[in-house]
Design an enzyme around this catalytic site. Structure first.
Site, PDB file in Angstrom:
ATOM      1  N   TYR A 290       0.817  -1.244   0.000  1.00 47.59           N
ATOM      2  CA  TYR A 290       0.000   0.000   0.000  1.00 47.59           C
ATOM      3  C   TYR A 290       0.845   1.288   0.000  1.00 47.59           C
ATOM      4  O   TYR A 290       2.032   1.244   0.179  1.00 47.59           O
ATOM      5  CB  TYR A 290      -1.076  -0.013   1.073  1.00 47.59           C
ATOM      6  CG  TYR A 290      -0.720  -0.117   2.543  1.00 47.59           C
ATOM      7  CD1 TYR A 290       0.546   0.106   3.045  1.00 47.59           C
ATOM      8  CD2 TYR A 290      -1.740  -0.419   3.456  1.00 47.59           C
ATOM      9  CE1 TYR A 290       0.804   0.031   4.401  1.00 47.59           C
ATOM     10  CE2 TYR A 290      -1.489  -0.507   4.822  1.00 47.59           C
ATOM     11  CZ  TYR A 290      -0.208  -0.279   5.282  1.00 47.59           C
ATOM     12  OH  TYR A 290       0.029  -0.351   6.622  1.00 47.59           O
ATOM     13  N   GLU A 291       0.169   2.369  -0.265  1.00 46.53           N
ATOM     14  CA  GLU A 291       0.821   3.680  -0.461  1.00 46.53           C
ATOM     15  C   GLU A 291       1.837   3.630  -1.604  1.00 46.53           C
ATOM     16  O   GLU A 291       2.903   4.233  -1.532  1.00 46.53           O
ATOM     17  CB  GLU A 291       1.529   4.166   0.814  1.00 46.53           C
ATOM     18  CG  GLU A 291       0.684   4.244   2.053  1.00 46.53           C
ATOM     19  CD  GLU A 291      -0.551   5.093   1.897  1.00 46.53           C
ATOM     20  OE1 GLU A 291      -0.619   5.888   0.931  1.00 46.53           O
ATOM     21  OE2 GLU A 291      -1.457   4.965   2.735  1.00 46.53           O
TER      22      GLU A 291
END
Lengths: 249, 592
Positions: free
Chosen positions: B439-440
């Site tokens: 994620y990110e």
């Protein structure tokens, strides 16, 4: 009413204590130190009394090397108002500590001294009792509940086999047991404020007390290692071993 | 058994001794923040992490979040822990005083963050996203929005989220479809569906403030037509209490491999009232303020989990009795020796330790740059710090999280079969760490960001803040034979940089093929530099260290291990990079 809370700097309860190789004491260098957990409970109780409007000021006291100032800061971050550090490199014994606390109590005139029932390093369980005797004040030790109304403190004590409730006329000395409360975590704003609260530093001589130990430590050793257990095959074998080997029945 | 005691001694080393916090704080005009104050903050934060957050880590994983009719309930103990967290003021640590924050520098904030991630990664996401949303609002929100929302968010009474992803667009945000229609009163109505929204719905705070990417009716296609909107779960009343429910509902939560106590939500916006944050069609830039901050935070998450994996593995290696030391029994009084006597267990523990402590040192350096970016004494300092943060963001994100997965898996290995079963919590650490690589911005994207954006930006200017100090350090210590592994690795990095610049210019696929290896190479050199500097500091302190001597001695030994056993990977990475894209791209898709 003013409260005095003596706090001791001890090896953190999470640390596995090791004996120094020369057997003169326990290893303290590089070891994490914290406030004696029973004293933390005492500070919490004092702060709660202040929050209830019963106490007006809380003074935290620590006796020992300069680093004890950090232990006082911890008390200030929990909600104490100011600190007194009695700086000494000696490791004073309960009687010397009680004498120093008496001198401070005479100067500060508190309504209540509240402290841990014992320190987890030497487990002496003596300072609170000695202080009450020296001051000629009533004492409520091993407190699991403290209620204050007027000039009376009603203290529930955890004694062998049950609870005992005593009423003390203030000023008095109360020592905190484990179940008195659950100490709070210092909040970030209070940690920051604690840096600005005053700590007065004095010496044992200012209190007219000689902190030198009266006891001589001959040797410190680890307790003997526990023997591994054994499995027995039957009840008869168990009874036999208890009777003839352990000689307990 | 998950073991975590905040590594306070190492944190103090990194902050005060390695990176000179006193001079740094002076430089950013925060000399009032003394090292004693920092130490008491770290100590209390560590206590909170171990005593409040850690005990609900395994239970939170076991129980997970509950979803029923649009309502999400966090696992048992989370609400109570969050209330304690908020009441203790931790959510306000690094926020500006103007909105009720404590204004503490990032060098402190990042360490406290690490502790929370170590103790309970799932929990850390709730305040973590609020912090990111706060930064985006601070950077781009109107004064009115700031005044209305920031104080409650900083106090932790309201939480924040970031809404980018939709079912058909994750990495490629240009495809996003959520619409925003302007209203006469200056507000907007938002309609669309978002997925993978961390903390999108939960029971910890009285209101949730969503930052949502959407398109205005006349917006250009692609990423240049995306705007950012603030959409609260409850519309605040005049006195800033949560009022009527807004048109945003949670349609479900994801069932994930790990991070189970963090609610990952599908959110549906139906004519939800929102306000524009920043300029129209400039939403992606505004969101990137939040994204960049979050990327660094995800790196710290990786570091945090790796630390807990390390401590837990060390604990087990000391206690588990199995076999005898190859050199003869060490503990003849016991049925077997503790497994920490075995070289392979040592290799495992030393590897984790060298990476974890190296990453902590690097995160301390980047945190300093975060402070300087905002509070540096002059524009030149601020710009250099900004460059350094931009360069290091993908490195910290990808390197730390790749290593977190590798090292938590190694720590599990120390437990053998007992690591694979659930009882000891080691497999949870591996599962939790795994998301950080995704994620990110997945780590492959981080590598592309480094190679495709950060290297060529301003003719390579961003590299200077990293290459120059490393080069200067190597030259200044050329007489010390221990500098050789770093010098060699740095040489490989310089050659790889030149190679990618040339080959990538002709063929972008060449840069893409080199990107992941290049990021690891740069990361290894950064860790190598941290260990070289650590060696210098530890050696200087050792003669007068007294009780601390074993701490500094351990630093020197761990540095030696890193130099001899880990840093040489740099050479292999350079060899791989040199080989180019050919064997990678040659197969026809059908041949796979």
């Amino acid at each position: 009413m003013k409260l005095l809370v003596p706090v001791k700097r001890v090896v953190d309860y999470n640390v596995k204590v090791r004996v120094k190789s020369d057997q003169t004491g326990v290893e303290l260098t590089g070891v994490k130190m914290s406030m004696n957990p029973f004293d933390e409970i005492a500070v919490e109780e004092a702060v709660r009394l202040k929050e209830k409007g019963i106490a007006a000021e809380i003074v935290a006291i620590s006796i020992g090397p300069a680093a004890c100032g950090e232990t006082i800061r911890t008390a200030l971050a929990m909600g104490a108002d100011r600190g007194i550090l009695v700086e000494t490199e000696a490791s004073p014994e309960p009687l010397a500590v009680a004498k120093m606390l008496r001198a401070i109590a005479e100067r500060e005139q508190p309504g209540l001294v509240i402290m841990g029932k014992q320190a987890i390093d030497d487990d002496m369980n003596a300072t609170g009792q000695m202080l009450a005797a020296l001051l000629g004040w009533p004492q409520g030790t091993f407190a699991s509940k403290v209620e204050i109304a007027g000039d009376t403190a009603t203290v529930t004590r955890e004694v062998d086999g049950g609870l005992e409730t005593v009423a003390l006329t203030l000023p008095a000395v109360v020592t905190a047991d484990l179940r008195l409360n659950e100490p709070r975590y210092a909040s970030l704003p209070n940690i920051m404020k604690a840096r600005k609260k005053p700590i007065e530093t004095i010496k044992p001589a200012d209190l007219g007390v000689d902190p030198a130990p009266r006891l001589t430590v001959l040797k410190v050793t680890e307790p003997p290692k526990r023997q591994a257990g054994r499995k027995v095959g039957s009840v008869a074998e168990l009874v036999d071993k208890l009777r003839n080997e352990a000689k307990v029945i | 058994m998950q073991i975590y005691n905040a590594p306070l001694r190492d944190m103090r080393f990194v902050m005060h001794e390695l990176h000179g916090s006193a001079a740094h704080l002076d430089r950013i005009g925060k000399s009032g923040v003394t090292s004693e104050l920092i130490d008491s903050i770290l100590e209390e934060a560590g206590k909170f992490a171990s005593e409040v957050l850690l005990p609900i880590n395994a239970s939170g994983d076991e129980e997970g979040c509950h979803y029923e009719n649009g309502v999400v309930r966090t696992p048992r103990g989370f609400k109570q822990a969050y209330d304690q967290f908020r009441e203790s003021g931790w959510s306000a640590l690094a926020a500006p005083a103007e909105f009720g924050g404590q204004d503490l520098p990032d060098i402190v904030g990042k360490m406290v963050e690490e502790m929370q991630c170590s103790a309970n990664l799932s929990f850390s996401l709730y305040p973590g996203l609020t912090q990111g949303a706060t930064l985006a609002l601070l950077g781009h929100g109107s004064d009115e929005l700031k005044a209305r929302f920031l104080p409650k968010m900083i106090e932790g009474v309201w939480s924040g989220t970031m809404n980018l992803t939709e079912a058909h667009c994750g990495t490629d945000l240009g495809l996003l479809r959520t619409k925003a229609v302007p209203q006469e009163d200056g507000s907007y109505r938002i309609t669309g569906a978002k997925i993978f929204i961390s903390s999108g719905e939960h029971d910890l705070t009285e209101n949730i403030i969503h930052l949502v990417l959407a398109r205005l009716p006349d917006a250009p296609k692609g990423v240049k037509g995306i705007s950012m909107f603030l959409v609260p779960k409850f519309l605040p009343t005049g006195d800033n209490k949560p009022g009527p429910r807004n048109g945003v509902t949670c349609a479900g939560i994801e069932h994930k491999m790990g991070l189970k106590a963090s609610a990952t939500c599908q959110l549906v916006f139906e004519d939800a009232v929102g306000w524009l944050v920043g300029e129209p069609n400039r939403g992606l830039a505004a969101m990137f303020t939040m994204m960049n901050a979050e990327r660094l935070s995800v790196g710290i998450q990786g570091l945090g989990v790796a630390e807990t994996a390390y401590q837990s593995a060390v604990h087990y290696a000391r206690e588990r009795l199995q076999g005898r030391a190859l050199s003869g029994p060490r503990r003849p009084d016991l049925a077997a020796d503790p497994i920490i006597v075995h070289p392979d267990v040592r290799r495992t523990l030393m590897t984790i330790r060298a990476y974890v402590e190296g990453c902590r040192a690097l995160s301390g350096w980047v945190a300093q740059a975060l402070d300087l970016e905002k509070l540096g004494p002059d524009p030149e300092t601020r710009r250099a710090a900004e460059d350094f943060v931009a360069l290091m963001t993908p490195v910290v994100k990808a390197l730390f999280t790749d290593l977190a997965f590798e090292t938590s898996s190694m720590a599990l290995q120390v437990y053998g079969g007992h690591g694979y079963i659930r009882d000891h919590g080691m497999e949870q650490l591996v599962r939790d760490a795994r998301i950080c690589m995704i994620y990110e911005g997945a780590n492959g994207i981080q590598a592309l960001d480094l190679v495709g954006r950060k290297l060529p930006a301003h003719m390579g200017r961003m590299l200077r803040g990293f290459f120059h100090p490393v080069q200067a350090f190597i030259e200044a210590n050329a007489a010390d034979p221990r500098i050789m592994p770093l010098a060699r690795a740095f040489g490989a990095l310089q050659q790889a940089t030149a190679h990618i610049a040339q080959a990538g210019l002709k063929d972008p696929e060449e840069a893409g093929a080199a990107a992941t290896d290049y990021l690891r190479l740069l990361g290894l050199v950064a860790l190598g530099y941290m260990w070289a500097r650590t060696t210098q500091v530890a050696e200087a302190k050792l003669p007068t260290a007294n009780g601390d001597a074993s701490f500094y001695q351990s630093k020197l030994t761990t540095a030696q291990f890193f130099n001899e056993r880990l840093l040489p990977q740099a050479g292999a990475l350079w060899t791989a990079i040199k080989a180019g894209k050919e064997s990678m791209m040659a197969l026809d898709s059908a041949a796979f």
